[in-house]
Motif scaffolding. Structure first.
Motif, PDB file in Angstrom:
ATOM      1  N   LYS A  80      -7.546   0.946  12.634  1.00 34.16           N
ATOM      2  CA  LYS A  80      -7.137  -0.318  12.033  1.00 34.16           C
ATOM      3  C   LYS A  80      -5.924  -0.770  12.845  1.00 34.16           C
ATOM      4  O   LYS A  80      -4.799  -0.375  12.571  1.00 34.16           O
ATOM      5  CB  LYS A  80      -6.778  -0.137  10.557  1.00 34.16           C
ATOM      6  N   LEU A  81      -6.179  -1.581  13.834  1.00 32.26           N
ATOM      7  CA  LEU A  81      -5.193  -1.878  14.850  1.00 32.26           C
ATOM      8  C   LEU A  81      -4.422  -3.152  14.519  1.00 32.26           C
ATOM      9  O   LEU A  81      -5.008  -4.146  14.080  1.00 32.26           O
ATOM     10  CB  LEU A  81      -5.870  -2.045  16.211  1.00 32.26           C
ATOM     11  N   GLY A  82      -3.119  -3.109  14.743  1.00 27.00           N
ATOM     12  CA  GLY A  82      -2.307  -4.307  14.649  1.00 27.00           C
ATOM     13  C   GLY A  82      -2.375  -5.076  15.958  1.00 27.00           C
ATOM     14  O   GLY A  82      -2.751  -4.545  17.004  1.00 27.00           O
ATOM     15  N   MET A  92       1.531  -3.252   4.115  1.00 23.90           N
ATOM     16  CA  MET A  92       1.029  -4.283   3.228  1.00 23.90           C
ATOM     17  C   MET A  92      -0.391  -3.962   2.807  1.00 23.90           C
ATOM     18  O   MET A  92      -1.201  -3.486   3.608  1.00 23.90           O
ATOM     19  CB  MET A  92       1.085  -5.646   3.920  1.00 23.90           C
ATOM     20  N   HIS A  93      -0.714  -4.234   1.547  1.00 21.83           N
ATOM     21  CA  HIS A  93      -2.069  -4.037   1.052  1.00 21.83           C
ATOM     22  C   HIS A  93      -2.998  -5.059   1.703  1.00 21.83           C
ATOM     23  O   HIS A  93      -2.708  -6.258   1.734  1.00 21.83           O
ATOM     24  CB  HIS A  93      -2.087  -4.193  -0.469  1.00 21.83           C
ATOM     25  N   LEU A  94      -4.120  -4.581   2.243  1.00 24.38           N
ATOM     26  CA  LEU A  94      -5.099  -5.424   2.928  1.00 24.38           C
ATOM     27  C   LEU A  94      -4.463  -6.233   4.064  1.00 24.38           C
ATOM     28  O   LEU A  94      -4.763  -7.413   4.260  1.00 24.38           O
ATOM     29  CB  LEU A  94      -5.807  -6.369   1.940  1.00 24.38           C
ATOM     30  N   ALA A  95      -3.573  -5.589   4.807  1.00 20.21           N
ATOM     31  CA  ALA A  95      -2.963  -6.256   5.956  1.00 20.21           C
ATOM     32  C   ALA A  95      -4.028  -6.555   7.007  1.00 20.21           C
ATOM     33  O   ALA A  95      -4.960  -5.772   7.197  1.00 20.21           O
ATOM     34  CB  ALA A  95      -1.881  -5.364   6.562  1.00 20.21           C
ATOM     35  N   ASP A 116       0.870  -1.181   0.000  1.00 16.55           N
ATOM     36  CA  ASP A 116       0.000   0.000   0.000  1.00 16.55           C
ATOM     37  C   ASP A 116       0.902   1.224   0.000  1.00 16.55           C
ATOM     38  O   ASP A 116       1.562   1.519   1.002  1.00 16.55           O
ATOM     39  CB  ASP A 116      -0.895  -0.018   1.245  1.00 16.55           C
ATOM     40  N   SER A 117       0.948   1.924  -1.111  1.00 12.50           N
ATOM     41  CA  SER A 117       1.872   3.044  -1.242  1.00 12.50           C
ATOM     42  C   SER A 117       1.463   4.236  -0.376  1.00 12.50           C
ATOM     43  O   SER A 117       2.285   5.114  -0.106  1.00 12.50           O
ATOM     44  CB  SER A 117       1.972   3.476  -2.713  1.00 12.50           C
ATOM     45  N   VAL A 155       6.055  -2.857   5.503  1.00 15.04           N
ATOM     46  CA  VAL A 155       6.136  -3.629   4.267  1.00 15.04           C
ATOM     47  C   VAL A 155       6.516  -5.067   4.539  1.00 15.04           C
ATOM     48  O   VAL A 155       6.024  -5.983   3.884  1.00 15.04           O
ATOM     49  CB  VAL A 155       7.136  -2.973   3.290  1.00 15.04           C
ATOM     50  N   HIS A 156       7.369  -5.313   5.524  1.00 13.38           N
ATOM     51  CA  HIS A 156       7.834  -6.670   5.769  1.00 13.38           C
ATOM     52  C   HIS A 156       7.040  -7.368   6.863  1.00 13.38           C
ATOM     53  O   HIS A 156       7.488  -8.362   7.402  1.00 13.38           O
ATOM     54  CB  HIS A 156       9.322  -6.680   6.124  1.00 13.38           C
ATOM     55  N   GLY A 157       5.869  -6.818   7.199  1.00 11.85           N
ATOM     56  CA  GLY A 157       5.053  -7.481   8.192  1.00 11.85           C
ATOM     57  C   GLY A 157       4.724  -8.902   7.776  1.00 11.85           C
ATOM     58  O   GLY A 157       4.220  -9.141   6.695  1.00 11.85           O
ATOM     59  N   GLY A 158       5.012  -9.868   8.662  1.00  9.04           N
ATOM     60  CA  GLY A 158       4.761 -11.266   8.339  1.00  9.04           C
ATOM     61  C   GLY A 158       5.888 -11.934   7.595  1.00  9.04           C
ATOM     62  O   GLY A 158       5.788 -13.105   7.236  1.00  9.04           O
ATOM     63  N   PHE A 159       7.021 -11.201   7.376  1.00  8.74           N
ATOM     64  CA  PHE A 159       8.149 -11.800   6.667  1.00  8.74           C
ATOM     65  C   PHE A 159       9.403 -11.739   7.528  1.00  8.74           C
ATOM     66  O   PHE A 159      10.505 -11.652   7.019  1.00  8.74           O
ATOM     67  CB  PHE A 159       8.402 -11.073   5.343  1.00  8.74           C
ATOM     68  N   GLY A 160       9.220 -11.822   8.833  1.00  3.29           N
ATOM     69  CA  GLY A 160      10.355 -11.666   9.736  1.00  3.29           C
ATOM     70  C   GLY A 160      10.985 -12.965  10.175  1.00  3.29           C
ATOM     71  O   GLY A 160      11.516 -13.055  11.265  1.00  3.29           O
ATOM     72  N   GLY A 161      10.915 -13.998   9.335  1.00  6.05           N
ATOM     73  CA  GLY A 161      11.374 -15.303   9.782  1.00  6.05           C
ATOM     74  C   GLY A 161      12.854 -15.550   9.683  1.00  6.05           C
ATOM     75  O   GLY A 161      13.331 -16.573  10.155  1.00  6.05           O
ATOM     76  N   GLY A 162      13.610 -14.630   9.093  1.00  4.34           N
ATOM     77  CA  GLY A 162      15.058 -14.797   9.051  1.00  4.34           C
ATOM     78  C   GLY A 162      15.504 -15.770   7.977  1.00  4.34           C
ATOM     79  O   GLY A 162      14.742 -16.216   7.140  1.00  4.34           O
TER      80      GLY A 162
END
Length: 337
Positions: free
Chosen positions: A112-114, A83-86, A77-78, A158-165
Motif C-alpha cells: 500500500k504505497l504512498g 489515516m483510516h482508508l488513506a 487507524d490505530s 496521522v496528519h497526512g494531508g493536513f500539512g498546510g500550516g
C-alpha cells in the motif's frame, strides 16, 4: 389486522441465515466496476524520469473494517498510526522519459504505497508502504530502480494531508508533509512515531467528574463537524496518536537525528537553504466542537537542532472565526463595495 404483516416480517427476518455473504452483481457489471483505473503520473523535478502510480478502484471489505478512532475531525487507524482508508497505490512503474524505457522496480509485497516524493536532483525518491502494523519508509534510485527500506523508521501518518500550516487552519491542504527532502538531495525531514511513547492510554472505569460544555454567552455562527472529541479519554487518544517526533534522516547511511521533543505538528517546513524550520505546534486546550485545524498552536522558526529562533504567532482556539460561507453572508447582508 395490522399485527399480521408485522409478525410476518419479523419471522422472515429471523429466518435469514446469520452468515449470508455479500451479494454481487453479474460478471458484466463487475467487469465495468472493476475496470483498471487510469494511472497517475509523477514526474521528477529534472523532467527525465516519471513514475506511473496504479491504484485499486475500491478498498476491500477488510480495509474498511479496520479499527478506527474518530478524533478531532479525523479518522485514525490505530493499527498503523495513520489515516483510516488513506489513499494508496498498489504499484509503481518507473519510466525514463528520454527514450520511454521502463525501469524495473523492486517493491515490497502486499503493498500500500504512498505517492513518491522526489529528491531535488531527481536521482532518488522516497515513499511509504503501509503494512498491518506500521507505515514504513522506502528510498528508491531512479537510474537502477533499486529500492530499500529504512530499517527501524516508522512514519506517523496521522496528519497526512493536513500539512498546510497556519494559513490552512480548519481545512485540508495539498501535499502530505510527512516526508520532505532538503536541497542536498540526501537528507529528508520525517515525522516519526515516538520510539518510547508506551502503550495507548487506557480509559478509566471511574469518571473523574461530569462532562461540562461552557458557553461564553456570545452569539455567532457555529458550523457542525463530524468525528469531534467527546471525552477526556478522546483527548488523550488524540494526543497519543497525533504526537510525532521530527527527525533528520540521512538516506545514504540511515542515520536518524531527532529534532526537538515530540509534539503535535500542524506543519513543519524546512527553509530553502535547509538552515531553519518553520513549525506550527498544536497544544491544549482542545475543542469538542471544532476540528484539530482550529486548535491552539504556536508558530515558530527553529534552527536545525530544534531551538526556537523566532516566535511568529501564538494562535488561540479559532472558535469565533467565521467560515467562508458565513463571511460571504455577512458581506452580502451589510453591503459590499
Amino acid at each position: 389486522m395490522l399485527l399480521r404483516p408485522v409478525l410476518f416480517l419479523a419471522a422472515a427476518s429471523v429466518a435469514l441465515p446469520a452468515d449470508t455473504p455479500y451479494m454481487k452483481p453479474s460478471k458484466e457489471v463487475l467487469d465495468v466496476m472493476n475496470a483498471p483505473m487510469t494511472p497517475v503520473m509523477s514526474v521528477s523535478p529534472t523532467r527525465d524520469y516519471a513514475i506511473l502510480m496504479r491504484s485499486d478502484r475500491y478498498p476491500s471489505i477488510a480495509e474498511v473494517a479496520q479499527p478506527m478512532l474518530r478524533l478531532a475531525g479525523i479518522r485514525i487507524d490505530s493499527n498503523t498510526n495513520g489515516m483510516h482508508l488513506a489513499p494508496n497505490h498498489n504499484g509503481f512503474e518507473l519510466k525514463r522519459l528520454s527514450d520511454g524505457v521502463d525501469i524495473a522496480l523492486k517493491l515490497p509485497a502486499n503493498r500500500k504505497l504512498g505517492a513518491p516524493v522526489w529528491s531535488p536532483d531527481g536521482k532518488q525518491f522516497a515513499f511509504t508502504n503501509t503494512n498491518e502494523h506500521a507505515i514504513e519508509l522506502w528510498i528508491g534510485t531512479t537510474a537502477t530502480g533499486q529500492t530499500r527500506q529504512i530499517a527501524g523508521v516508522h512514519i506517523n501518518g496521522v496528519h497526512g494531508g493536513f500539512g498546510g500550516g497556519p494559513a490552512a487552519r480548519g481545512g485540508r491542504a495539498e501535499g502530505d508533509g510527512t516526508i520532505q527532502w532538503l536541497g542536498d538531495s540526501r537528507t529528508v525531514l520525517v515525522r516519526l512515531v515516538p520510539s518510547e511513547r508506551g502503550a495507548p492510554p487506557a480509559e478509566s472505569t471511574v469518571p473523574k467528574g461530569p462532562h461540562i460544555l461552557e458557553s461564553l454567552g456570545h452569539a455567532g455562527p457555529v458550523p457542525t463537524y463530524e468525528d469531534m472529541l467527546q471525552t477526556p479519554h478522546d483527548e488523550d487518544l488524540f494526543e497519543y496518536y497525533s504526537t510525532a517526533q521530527l527527525a533528520w534522516l540521512d538516506t545514504a547511511t540511515g542515520k536518524v537525528t531527532p529534532v526537538a521533543k515530540p509534539a503535535i505538528y500542524q506543519t513543519a517546513q524546512p527553509s530553502p537553504d535547509g538552515r531553519h524550520l518553520m513549525v506550527a505546534r498544536i497544544h491544549r486546550p482542545f475543542s469538542y466542537q471544532l476540528p484539530m485545524g482550529s486548535f491552539p498552536q504556536d508558530v515558530e522558526v527553529w534552527d536545525t537542532k530544534g531551538s526556537v529562533e523566532y516566535t511568529i504567532a501564538k494562535l488561540g482556539l479559532a472558535e469565533r472565526v467565521p467560515s467562508a460561507a458565513c463571511a460571504r453572508a455577512l458581506v452580502l447582508t451589510n453591503g459590499s463595495p
